[in-house]
Design a protein around this motif. Structure first.
Motif, PDB file in Angstrom:
ATOM      1  N   UNK A 187       0.648  -9.351   2.288  1.00 25.86           N
ATOM      2  CA  UNK A 187       0.201  -8.166   1.557  1.00 25.86           C
ATOM      3  C   UNK A 187      -0.802  -8.613   0.503  1.00 25.86           C
ATOM      4  N   UNK A 188      -2.002  -8.057   0.546  1.00 28.45           N
ATOM      5  CA  UNK A 188      -3.054  -8.356  -0.429  1.00 28.45           C
ATOM      6  C   UNK A 188      -3.174  -7.147  -1.343  1.00 28.45           C
ATOM      7  N   UNK A 189      -3.054  -7.366  -2.657  1.00 25.01           N
ATOM      8  CA  UNK A 189      -2.992  -6.221  -3.567  1.00 25.01           C
ATOM      9  C   UNK A 189      -3.834  -6.447  -4.817  1.00 25.01           C
ATOM     10  N   UNK A 190      -4.131  -5.348  -5.487  1.00 23.13           N
ATOM     11  CA  UNK A 190      -4.893  -5.373  -6.734  1.00 23.13           C
ATOM     12  C   UNK A 190      -4.357  -4.306  -7.677  1.00 23.13           C
ATOM     13  N   UNK A 191      -4.553  -4.533  -8.956  1.00 28.48           N
ATOM     14  CA  UNK A 191      -4.212  -3.518  -9.960  1.00 28.48           C
ATOM     15  C   UNK A 191      -5.419  -3.150 -10.806  1.00 28.48           C
ATOM     16  N   UNK A 195     -11.282  -5.956  -8.766  1.00 31.91           N
ATOM     17  CA  UNK A 195     -11.962  -6.959  -9.576  1.00 31.91           C
ATOM     18  C   UNK A 195     -11.260  -8.304  -9.386  1.00 31.91           C
ATOM     19  N   UNK A 196      -9.922  -8.244  -9.256  1.00 36.84           N
ATOM     20  CA  UNK A 196      -9.126  -9.412  -8.882  1.00 36.84           C
ATOM     21  C   UNK A 196      -8.128  -8.961  -7.821  1.00 36.84           C
ATOM     22  N   UNK A 197      -7.612  -9.930  -7.068  1.00 33.07           N
ATOM     23  CA  UNK A 197      -6.616  -9.593  -6.055  1.00 33.07           C
ATOM     24  C   UNK A 197      -5.559 -10.690  -6.006  1.00 33.07           C
ATOM     25  N   UNK A 234       2.039  -4.212 -14.083  1.00 35.66           N
ATOM     26  CA  UNK A 234       1.791  -3.216 -15.121  1.00 35.66           C
ATOM     27  C   UNK A 234       0.826  -2.164 -14.590  1.00 35.66           C
ATOM     28  N   UNK A 235       0.887  -0.984 -15.176  1.00 39.33           N
ATOM     29  CA  UNK A 235      -0.022   0.079 -14.764  1.00 39.33           C
ATOM     30  C   UNK A 235       0.441   0.753 -13.486  1.00 39.33           C
ATOM     31  N   UNK A 236      -0.334   1.698 -13.025  1.00 37.93           N
ATOM     32  CA  UNK A 236       0.035   2.471 -11.838  1.00 37.93           C
ATOM     33  C   UNK A 236      -1.060   2.457 -10.779  1.00 37.93           C
ATOM     34  N   UNK A 237      -2.082   1.614 -10.967  1.00 34.54           N
ATOM     35  CA  UNK A 237      -3.241   1.655 -10.071  1.00 34.54           C
ATOM     36  C   UNK A 237      -3.145   0.626  -8.949  1.00 34.54           C
ATOM     37  N   UNK A 238      -1.942   0.413  -8.435  1.00 33.44           N
ATOM     38  CA  UNK A 238      -1.757  -0.569  -7.371  1.00 33.44           C
ATOM     39  C   UNK A 238      -2.378  -0.083  -6.067  1.00 33.44           C
ATOM     40  N   UNK A 239      -3.114  -0.975  -5.403  1.00 34.00           N
ATOM     41  CA  UNK A 239      -3.605  -0.756  -4.050  1.00 34.00           C
ATOM     42  C   UNK A 239      -3.288  -2.004  -3.229  1.00 34.00           C
ATOM     43  N   UNK A 240      -3.049  -1.815  -1.926  1.00 31.50           N
ATOM     44  CA  UNK A 240      -2.812  -2.993  -1.085  1.00 31.50           C
ATOM     45  C   UNK A 240      -3.194  -2.715   0.364  1.00 31.50           C
ATOM     46  N   UNK A 241      -3.422  -3.804   1.095  1.00 33.57           N
ATOM     47  CA  UNK A 241      -3.563  -3.758   2.542  1.00 33.57           C
ATOM     48  C   UNK A 241      -2.801  -4.940   3.113  1.00 33.57           C
ATOM     49  N   UNK A 242      -2.706  -5.020   4.434  1.00 31.38           N
ATOM     50  CA  UNK A 242      -1.919  -6.068   5.073  1.00 31.38           C
ATOM     51  C   UNK A 242      -2.802  -6.880   6.012  1.00 31.38           C
ATOM     52  N   UNK A 243      -2.622  -8.194   5.977  1.00 27.80           N
ATOM     53  CA  UNK A 243      -3.322  -9.118   6.868  1.00 27.80           C
ATOM     54  C   UNK A 243      -2.293  -9.783   7.791  1.00 27.80           C
ATOM     55  N   UNK A 244      -2.576  -9.760   9.085  1.00 30.04           N
ATOM     56  CA  UNK A 244      -1.678 -10.337  10.087  1.00 30.04           C
ATOM     57  C   UNK A 244      -2.443 -11.393  10.875  1.00 30.04           C
ATOM     58  N   UNK A 245      -2.021 -12.666  10.771  1.00 25.59           N
ATOM     59  CA  UNK A 245      -2.686 -13.791  11.413  1.00 25.59           C
ATOM     60  C   UNK A 245      -1.784 -14.359  12.509  1.00 25.59           C
TER      61      UNK A 245
END
Length: 267
Positions: A187-191, A195-197, A234-245
């Motif tokens: 799971x790759x995520x950012x808040x 800008x960072x992940x 912290x915060x509520x602006x979480x976003x994520x996607x999934x990478x499957x290798x």
């Protein structure tokens, strides 16, 4: 992207569409769809508790937005051999002019007219502008055992859901096709708007519960369940996607380019 259609339509129009389906009959027909409609996921489980038994069924479809007014169905075979139309509801955008539609159904063993659990045979149907499009699995129809859990179609990885813990941690459940023994699910995520992940490695789950059903992993459809744990943020602006290798290939589930954006309920 703004929503371009709604699941609701005047009741009399929906009734006319249903009557049209009854007139055409419920026998399996050759597939007419190129990309107009396709099954994305089907799920079935059988729960048992306090002497009661029930079956939870859901279908997710990807539909091309050819017109505002449309009718989307799962056409499902009944235990007596007849066929029934199950209307789908709009579930969200799927980018590039496509939409997600969903059917949910429960068959109960209690009540005055018990409906027994059943293995599933079904096709997808999309009616727009007087034309019916079908996804019938190349003429074989789709098959799903009553307690198989998920079936994935046209994708190798798909987020099943996410759950916020009381401490602010997020658990993400992911279904993947078992293409090889060695694999990585992340799971790759950012808040901060990417800008960072950050990354959270998922772990294999050899079985899990849904309601009061137990689903084996991998299941009869060769789908495995993996789960990732995202630590408290912290915060509520979480976003994520999934990478499957797997097998030297990389597959993605980015929610059709929108990324997953789980909303944490605040007291």
């Amino acid at each position: 992207m703004s929503k371009t259609t709604t699941a609701s339509a005047p009741r009399w129009r929906a009734l006319l569409a249903l009557l049209a389906g009854l007139t055409l009959g419920f026998t399996s027909l050759p597939a007419h769809a190129a990309d107009e409609v396709r099954l994305l996921k089907a799920f079935s489980s059988v729960s048992s508790r306090y002497g009661q038994v029930w079956q939870d069924v859901s279908y997710t479809l990807v539909v091309k937005n050819l017109a505002y007014e449309k009718f989307v169905y799962i056409q499902q075979k009944q235990p007596d051999g007849s066929w029934v139309l199950l209307p789908a509801s709009y579930a969200g955008p799927a980018n590039n002019g496509f939409e997600l539609w969903k059917v949910t159904q429960q068959y109960q063993s209690w009540g005055t007219e018990p409906q027994p659990t059943r293995d599933l045979e079904f096709v997808a149907r999309f009616v727009v502008g007087g034309t019916s499009y079908w996804d019938n699995n190349g003429g074989a129809n789709y098959q799903l055992g009553r307690n198989d859990g998920p079936l994935l179609n046209g994708t190798h990885v798909l987020v099943d859901g996410n759950f916020w813990r009381a401490n602010g941690d997020l658990d993400v459940s992911v279904d993947v096709k078992n293409l090889a023994y060695a694999k990585n699910v992340t799971v790759v995520y950012t808040t901060d708007g990417w800008a960072t992940s950050h990354e959270a490695a998922a772990s294999y789950v050899n079985g899990y519960t849904y309601a009061y059903a137990y689903i084996q992993s991998p299941n009869a459809q060769n789908v495995e369940r993996w789960q990732a744990h995202v630590p408290a943020i912290s915060g509520t602006a979480l976003q994520f996607y999934v990478r499957y290798e797997v097998n030297g290939q990389t597959y993605w589930d980015s929610n059709f380019g929108y990324n997953y954006q789980p909303v944490r309920q605040t007291p």
